[in-house]
Write an enzyme that holds these catalytic residues in place. Structure first.
Site, PDB file in Angstrom:
ATOM      1  N   ARG A  91       0.861  -1.198   0.000  1.00  0.00           N
ATOM      2  CA  ARG A  91       0.000   0.000   0.000  1.00  0.00           C
ATOM      3  C   ARG A  91       0.884   1.231   0.000  1.00  0.00           C
ATOM      4  O   ARG A  91       1.717   1.397   0.894  1.00  0.00           O
ATOM      5  CB  ARG A  91      -0.915   0.028   1.226  1.00  0.00           C
ATOM      6  CG  ARG A  91      -1.852   1.246   1.233  1.00  0.00           C
ATOM      7  CD  ARG A  91      -2.766   1.245   2.435  1.00  0.00           C
ATOM      8  NE  ARG A  91      -2.075   1.635   3.637  1.00  0.00           N
ATOM      9  CZ  ARG A  91      -2.176   2.830   4.248  1.00  0.00           C
ATOM     10  NH1 ARG A  91      -2.977   3.763   3.749  1.00  0.00           N
ATOM     11  NH2 ARG A  91      -1.515   3.081   5.356  1.00  0.00           N
ATOM     12  N   HIS A 135      -2.498  10.823   1.524  1.00  0.00           N
ATOM     13  CA  HIS A 135      -1.826  10.575   2.809  1.00  0.00           C
ATOM     14  C   HIS A 135      -1.136  11.892   3.200  1.00  0.00           C
ATOM     15  O   HIS A 135       0.074  11.955   3.339  1.00  0.00           O
ATOM     16  CB  HIS A 135      -0.853   9.411   2.674  1.00  0.00           C
ATOM     17  CG  HIS A 135      -0.417   8.791   3.975  1.00  0.00           C
ATOM     18  ND1 HIS A 135      -0.538   7.449   4.239  1.00  0.00           N
ATOM     19  CD2 HIS A 135       0.148   9.331   5.081  1.00  0.00           C
ATOM     20  CE1 HIS A 135      -0.060   7.181   5.449  1.00  0.00           C
ATOM     21  NE2 HIS A 135       0.365   8.315   5.986  1.00  0.00           N
ATOM     22  N   ASN A 301      -5.977   1.271  10.573  1.00  0.00           N
ATOM     23  CA  ASN A 301      -4.620   1.539  11.069  1.00  0.00           C
ATOM     24  C   ASN A 301      -4.714   1.547  12.580  1.00  0.00           C
ATOM     25  O   ASN A 301      -5.504   2.313  13.157  1.00  0.00           O
ATOM     26  CB  ASN A 301      -4.113   2.910  10.620  1.00  0.00           C
ATOM     27  CG  ASN A 301      -3.828   2.970   9.136  1.00  0.00           C
ATOM     28  OD1 ASN A 301      -4.000   1.989   8.418  1.00  0.00           O
ATOM     29  ND2 ASN A 301      -3.384   4.127   8.668  1.00  0.00           N
ATOM     30  N   TYR A 303      -2.516   1.301  16.388  1.00  0.00           N
ATOM     31  CA  TYR A 303      -1.254   1.270  17.142  1.00  0.00           C
ATOM     32  C   TYR A 303      -1.531   1.015  18.611  1.00  0.00           C
ATOM     33  O   TYR A 303      -1.133   0.000  19.150  1.00  0.00           O
ATOM     34  CB  TYR A 303      -0.472   2.566  16.922  1.00  0.00           C
ATOM     35  CG  TYR A 303       0.022   2.677  15.483  1.00  0.00           C
ATOM     36  CD1 TYR A 303       1.276   2.224  15.143  1.00  0.00           C
ATOM     37  CD2 TYR A 303      -0.788   3.191  14.479  1.00  0.00           C
ATOM     38  CE1 TYR A 303       1.736   2.286  13.829  1.00  0.00           C
ATOM     39  CE2 TYR A 303      -0.344   3.253  13.167  1.00  0.00           C
ATOM     40  CZ  TYR A 303       0.922   2.798  12.849  1.00  0.00           C
ATOM     41  OH  TYR A 303       1.363   2.846  11.545  1.00  0.00           O
ATOM     42  N   GLU A 360      -2.251  -0.598   8.574  1.00  0.00           N
ATOM     43  CA  GLU A 360      -1.027  -0.171   9.269  1.00  0.00           C
ATOM     44  C   GLU A 360      -1.033  -0.759  10.667  1.00  0.00           C
ATOM     45  O   GLU A 360      -2.059  -0.723  11.358  1.00  0.00           O
ATOM     46  CB  GLU A 360      -0.921   1.347   9.453  1.00  0.00           C
ATOM     47  CG  GLU A 360      -0.527   2.118   8.241  1.00  0.00           C
ATOM     48  CD  GLU A 360      -0.348   3.612   8.540  1.00  0.00           C
ATOM     49  OE1 GLU A 360      -0.044   3.995   9.694  1.00  0.00           O
ATOM     50  OE2 GLU A 360      -0.540   4.402   7.595  1.00  0.00           O
TER      51      GLU A 360
HETATM   52  O1  IFM Z   1       3.878   7.418  10.079  1.00  0.00           O
HETATM   53  C1  IFM Z   1       2.526   7.384  10.426  1.00  0.00           C
HETATM   54  C2  IFM Z   1       1.679   7.248   9.183  1.00  0.00           C
HETATM   55  O2  IFM Z   1       1.919   8.267   8.275  1.00  0.00           O
HETATM   56  C3  IFM Z   1       0.215   7.280   9.549  1.00  0.00           C
HETATM   57  N1  IFM Z   1      -0.082   6.335  10.584  1.00  0.00           N
HETATM   58  C4  IFM Z   1       0.766   6.306  11.738  1.00  0.00           C
HETATM   59  C5  IFM Z   1       2.217   6.213  11.321  1.00  0.00           C
HETATM   60  C6  IFM Z   1       3.115   6.180  12.562  1.00  0.00           C
HETATM   61  O3  IFM Z   1       2.959   7.339  13.320  1.00  0.00           O
END
Ligand code: IFM
Length: 458
Positions: A91, A135, A301, A303, A360
């Site tokens: 991606r 993005h 995405n 984290y 992500e």
């Molecule tokens: O680097 C970023 C990305 O551009 C968008 N999602 C989180 C990543 C880590 O912070």
């Protein structure tokens, strides 16, 4: 995992549980244009808002995207890395100002040709290209005309989407309109001063992004009838950092802004309850239908959870709350909570009813460097990926329809305000030489993919 053990001394984890991942599951890596391409002044590319921002002194070390990972010139080496990794998909995003230097109007053929070369290389390597239209690198010329606050951007974005569909649609079928609209809307530098008077700007901005999404979906459907289109969101549990009623209420409100302000209208046809009234002033007849276009998949995405408290002086009251001490952290202080990842996958799968792709997930570090032998043994990242991929497997076991997983990121890259000081890559970049050094996590992930696809492990 023992958080008191420095990541460099942890034992290397084995394979995650993959009992529920199907053989056709897609393993991939993600990137974005501004974070890796460099060549910001080459072949007719126009300026983006991030070129401008990098010159305001607000990025760590005054880093810029001018060279980044020099991917614009080294894309063949980078695709070879992906081939070695064994991924099925990649991606990446198109730099809007590379193909339309002023955002609309004249097309830059040299910019379009770059992505043709990249797609050629990917296809020759058997890797499916997944294109994200946006993005965060808005053409500066459009920012000068009001950017996301100007409703005309709906048409500008649709024209850009049509150009991309026409140019690449015979060879690319997977498209995302936006990457993390919640993040660039809530935290964009255009957000303005931290006072409540800017709330209305935020609502206008959110609505325009949503309208632009719907218009872009239409443009992609016209030009690529068999396109598979989705949105990529940064959907995280939003927890109050105390049990005070105002913090609990604020966390619920931020949940609606951060997680649902885009995906709810786009997938479900309405703004979430806590922000519906605030948005109403910007909604014209027909708008909600224009936003709510059929979509094929949901991009997550993820984290770590976000801890919130109420700050009456901040826009939408968003205050950053303390994170519980007991929870392990990455070196950049993000909590490591794979169970929250599992729960989020279950939640978005149920809420939106679409196949979910984790577009992500990854581990950021500001302390990584090669050891005396030149190797980068990133045990902390391996442990993180191990636990999160196990969480994904558990989500599938619990009924979540998860079809793919993309690590952020193939390469260390430009981490926005943190510049090059924070590294998320499976591959270490020695920025002085642009040498690529696959980290221990690279080999580990390659092994996971081999195992998942029924091959022998190393
Ligand atoms: O680097 C970023 C990305 O551009 C968008 N999602 C989180 C990543 C880590 O912070």
């Amino acid at each position: 995992m023992d958080t008191l053990t420095p990541p460099t001394q942890m034992p290397m984890p084995g394979h995650p549980s993959l009992l529920h991942v199907k053989p056709d599951f897609i393993w991939g890596v993600s990137s974005s244009s501004f974070q890796i391409e460099g060549a910001t002044n080459e072949d007719g590319r126009g300026a983006s808002i991030w070129d401008t921002y990098c010159r305001t002194g607000q990025v760590a070390n005054n880093d810029t995207g001018d060279v980044a990972c020099d991917h614009y010139h080294r894309y063949k080496e980078d695709v070879a890395l992906m081939k070695a990794l064994g991924v099925q998909a990649y991606r990446f995003s198109i730099a809007w100002p590379r193909v339309l230097p002023l955002g609309d109007g004249a097309v830059n053929e040299a910019g379009l040709a770059f992505y043709d070369r990249l797609i050629d290389e990917l296809q020759a390597a058997g890797i499916e290209p997944w294109i994200c239209l946006y993005h965060w690198d808005l053409p500066q010329a459009l920012e000068d005309r009001g950017g996301w606050l100007n409703r005309d951007i709906v048409g500008w974005f649709a024209d850009y989407a049509r150009l991309i569909g026409e140019r690449y649609g015979k060879r690319v079928k997977r498209f995302a309109t936006f990457n993390e609209p919640g993040i660039f809307s809530l935290f964009s530098r255009s957000f303005g001063a931290r006072d409540r008077s800017a709330d209305d700007k935020l609502h206008r901005w959110i609505h325009h992004v949503n309208l632009a999404h719907g218009a872009a979906v239409d443009a992609l459907r016209e030009t690529v009838p068999d396109a598979q289109i989705g949105l990529v969101t940064n959907y995280q549990p939003i927890f109050p950092s105390s049990d005070k009623p105002e913090d609990i209420a604020e966390a619920a409100l931020i949940g609606d802004y951060w997680n649902c302000a885009f995906s709810d209208p786009q997938y479900l046809g309405e703004y979430p309850a806590l922000i519906r009234d605030a948005l109403a002033a910007h909604v014209r007849p027909g708008d909600m239908e224009q936003i709510h276009r059929p979509l094929d998949w949901f991009g997550l995405n993820h984290y770590s959870p976000v801890y919130i408290n109420s700050d009456p002086n901040a826009i939408i009251g968003l205050g950053w709350g303390a994170k519980p001490d007991s929870i392990p952290r990455t070196p950049i202080d993000w909590t490591i909570e794979p169970d929250a990842f599992r729960d989020t996958l279950i939640e978005v799968s149920r809420r939106y009813g679409k196949p979910v792709y984790v577009t992500e997930n990854g581990y950021g570090s500001n302390i990584e460097k090669p050891d005396d032998t030149g190797a980068v043994i990133d045990r902390g990242r391996v442990a993180f990926l191990h636990d999160y991929i196990s969480g994904l497997d558990a989500a599938i076991a619990a009924g979540a329809d998860v079809r793919g997983y993309f690590v952020w990121s193939l390469l260390d890259n430009f981490e926005w305000e943190s510049g090059y000081g924070v590294r998320f890559g499976l591959t270490y970049i020695d920025y002085a030489t642009q040498r690529r050094i696959p980290k221990a996590s690279f080999n580990w992930y390659a092994d996971v993919i081999r195992q998942a696809r029924g091959g022998a492990t190393a």
